[in-house]
Design a protein around this motif. Structure first.
Motif, PDB file in Angstrom:
ATOM      1  N   ILE A 336       1.322  -1.633   0.294  1.00 19.37           N
ATOM      2  CA  ILE A 336      -0.117  -0.036   0.408  1.00 19.37           C
ATOM      3  C   ILE A 336       0.655   1.604  -0.150  1.00 19.37           C
ATOM      4  O   ILE A 336       0.772   2.554  -0.593  1.00 19.37           O
ATOM      5  CB  ILE A 336      -0.958  -0.155   1.029  1.00 19.37           C
ATOM      6  N   ARG A 337       2.148   1.552   0.573  1.00 22.23           N
ATOM      7  CA  ARG A 337       3.024   2.618   1.147  1.00 22.23           C
ATOM      8  C   ARG A 337       3.536   2.686  -0.090  1.00 22.23           C
ATOM      9  O   ARG A 337       3.540   3.744  -0.519  1.00 22.23           O
ATOM     10  CB  ARG A 337       3.549   1.961   1.996  1.00 22.23           C
ATOM     11  N   ARG A 338       3.660   1.355  -1.103  1.00 25.48           N
ATOM     12  CA  ARG A 338       4.713   1.826  -2.074  1.00 25.48           C
ATOM     13  C   ARG A 338       3.628   2.385  -2.798  1.00 25.48           C
ATOM     14  O   ARG A 338       4.474   2.035  -4.739  1.00 25.48           O
ATOM     15  CB  ARG A 338       5.247   0.393  -3.108  1.00 25.48           C
ATOM     16  N   GLY A 339       2.631   2.141  -3.328  1.00 28.03           N
ATOM     17  CA  GLY A 339       1.583   2.530  -4.084  1.00 28.03           C
ATOM     18  C   GLY A 339       1.180   1.113  -5.295  1.00 28.03           C
ATOM     19  O   GLY A 339       0.936   1.247  -6.498  1.00 28.03           O
ATOM     20  N   GLN A 340       1.046   0.400  -4.775  1.00 28.82           N
ATOM     21  CA  GLN A 340       0.669  -0.720  -4.930  1.00 28.82           C
ATOM     22  C   GLN A 340       0.111  -1.479  -5.963  1.00 28.82           C
ATOM     23  O   GLN A 340      -1.619  -0.953  -5.068  1.00 28.82           O
ATOM     24  CB  GLN A 340       1.506  -1.728  -5.334  1.00 28.82           C
ATOM     25  N   GLN A 341      -0.889  -1.005  -7.503  1.00 25.65           N
ATOM     26  CA  GLN A 341      -1.945  -1.916  -7.436  1.00 25.65           C
ATOM     27  C   GLN A 341      -2.599  -2.799  -8.431  1.00 25.65           C
ATOM     28  O   GLN A 341      -1.598  -3.178  -8.339  1.00 25.65           O
ATOM     29  CB  GLN A 341      -2.494  -0.511  -9.191  1.00 25.65           C
ATOM     30  N   ASP A 342      -3.795  -3.497  -7.968  1.00 25.87           N
ATOM     31  CA  ASP A 342      -3.917  -4.907  -8.215  1.00 25.87           C
ATOM     32  C   ASP A 342      -5.368  -4.559  -9.113  1.00 25.87           C
ATOM     33  O   ASP A 342      -6.641  -4.114  -7.138  1.00 25.87           O
ATOM     34  CB  ASP A 342      -3.902  -5.873  -7.627  1.00 25.87           C
TER      35      ASP A 342
END
Length: 416
Positions: A336-342
């Motif tokens: 979440i902190r790295r902004g990863q999306q799925d």
């Protein structure tokens, strides 16, 4: 008619049973007054005490009349009392031979813990005796963090686990009641962070229960053995393995609450971010990282972060504290902190708990224990602890994935 006051949160079946008792009757003697769908849930030792009944309007009126209590009072105190079939709307056809608003009392059986009100537990025996004036058993809906009676220092055991052991005496383990007092603040912190307190506790409990199984190999562990013997009346004795199953929820409760608070702590989440590389190159989590060192201190076991500990197996990855669901949780925080999306949100929910990480229930573990005892009596000796031993005299713990009657998976370590 006698008046039988309901207990807040009580199951309808528990109340019906107490009504029968006040009339000097067994519950079975009252059952013919209703027409039943299905049969009362049973287990290996007989009828289950976590049964629940859903009554139609006529059935609810009958129970209220027998108990001498108004229906509205029962609706307020018995969570499932109003869950039965509702009366037909005006003008709708009823059953042949039934007048509007009338009908035969009917009931339907189900397992209370499988309903929407959550698990059920035995009420505090001392509270029940004080309230009712009788030595009787009350079964009531209670979440896993609602099991401590602060007044009498009792732990209210889960009903329907197959052991019929209603309460544990907590007076020799005051840290359990202290954790009970600390939980409301943790729940408020969870809600303020936009998390469901129940899901936070479920994940923390799963992690701690994994530690509980692994702790058999922790040479420096002193807290849990002392607490287990304390709630077992001073000494678990030859029934050690039985007590280890039956008392698990009470014994691990302080650590479950502590871990939930740790995972909700912004400062601890910052330590997770630091250990992971703070947005730079990804660093694998290490047992001696800032997060795990502080976690071990807060658990009162600073030695758990010692990298000299022998590598563990099963649910543990790289060190004693790396339980599978915990690694899933901290990894989700970093994603979440790295902004990863799925598009499906996979891996972005810190409180998501995999089915095979859910702790096996006491019911399942007791069944396994009984099967092992039978096998031991036939072909192998038993150790002084009451558990099977190998040829060298030491107990080997094996991780098993078990399934309950609904097919749900759970993991547990068992003596082999």
């Amino acid at each position: 008619m006698l008046r039988v006051a309901p207990v807040a949160g009580e199951t309808t079946w528990s109340y019906l049973s107490r009504v029968a008792g006040r009339y000097g009757m067994e519950p079975a003697a009252l059952l013919p007054w209703w027409t039943w769908t299905g049969s009362r849930p049973r287990d290996e030792v007989g009828p289950r005490e976590d049964a629940e009944v859903l009554l139609n309007p006529a059935g609810r009126r009958l129970l209220a009349r027998l108990g001498g209590v108004g229906e509205q009072d029962l609706v307020r105190t018995l969570p499932a009392f109003g869950d039965g079939p509702q009366p037909a709307s005006p003008g709708s056809p009823g059953r042949p031979g039934e007048s509007a608003g009338l009908g035969k009392p009917e009931g339907r059986w189900r397992v209370a813990s499988a309903g929407r009100y959550g698990p059920v537990a035995y009420g505090c025996e001392l509270c029940t005796a004080s309230r009712t004036g009788h030595d009787t058993v009350v079964v009531r809906y209670a979440a896993p963090w609602q099991r401590v009676c602060a007044r009498h220092q009792r732990w209210m055991q889960t009903a329907g686990d197959g052991h019929r052991h209603c309460n544990l005496d907590l007076r020799a383990a005051p840290e359990i009641a202290a954790a009970h007092r600390a939980w409301p603040k943790t729940a408020r912190n969870a809600a303020a962070a936009g998390a469901d307190p129940g899901r936070v506790f479920a994940l923390a409990r799963a992690v701690v229960c994994a530690w509980w199984e692994q702790a058999l190999e922790w040479e420096q562990e002193r807290i849990w053995p002392a607490r287990l013997h304390a709630v077992a009346g001073g000494d678990a004795g030859p029934r050690f393995w039985w007590w280890r199953i039956v008392a698990r929820e009470a014994v691990v409760f302080p650590e479950s609450v502590a871990l939930a608070g740790v995972l909700l702590d912004p400062g601890m989440q910052e330590r997770i971010w630091d250990d992971h590389g703070r947005g730079g190159p990804v660093h694998p989590f290490r047992p001696d990282g800032a997060f795990f060192r502080e976690l071990a201190v807060r658990l009162g076991r600073p030695w758990l972060a010692d990298t000299g500990q022998a590598p563990q197996t099963g649910l543990v990855l790289g060190g004693p504290l790396h339980a599978g669901p915990l690694l899933d949780c901290v990894s989700a925080f970093t994603r979440i902190r790295r902004g990863q999306q799925d598009p499906r949100g996979y891996g972005l929910d810190p409180w998501w708990l995999r089915a095979d990480h859910r702790p096996a229930s006491a019911r399942v573990q007791l069944r396994e224990l009984a099967e092992r005892a039978t096998q031991s009596a036939v072909g192998r000796g038993t150790g002084r602890s009451g558990g099977p031993v190998n040829a060298g005299g030491s107990t080997t713990m094996v991780r098993r994935v078990l399934r309950d009657r609904h097919g749900r998976a759970a993991a547990a370590y068992t003596a082999q």
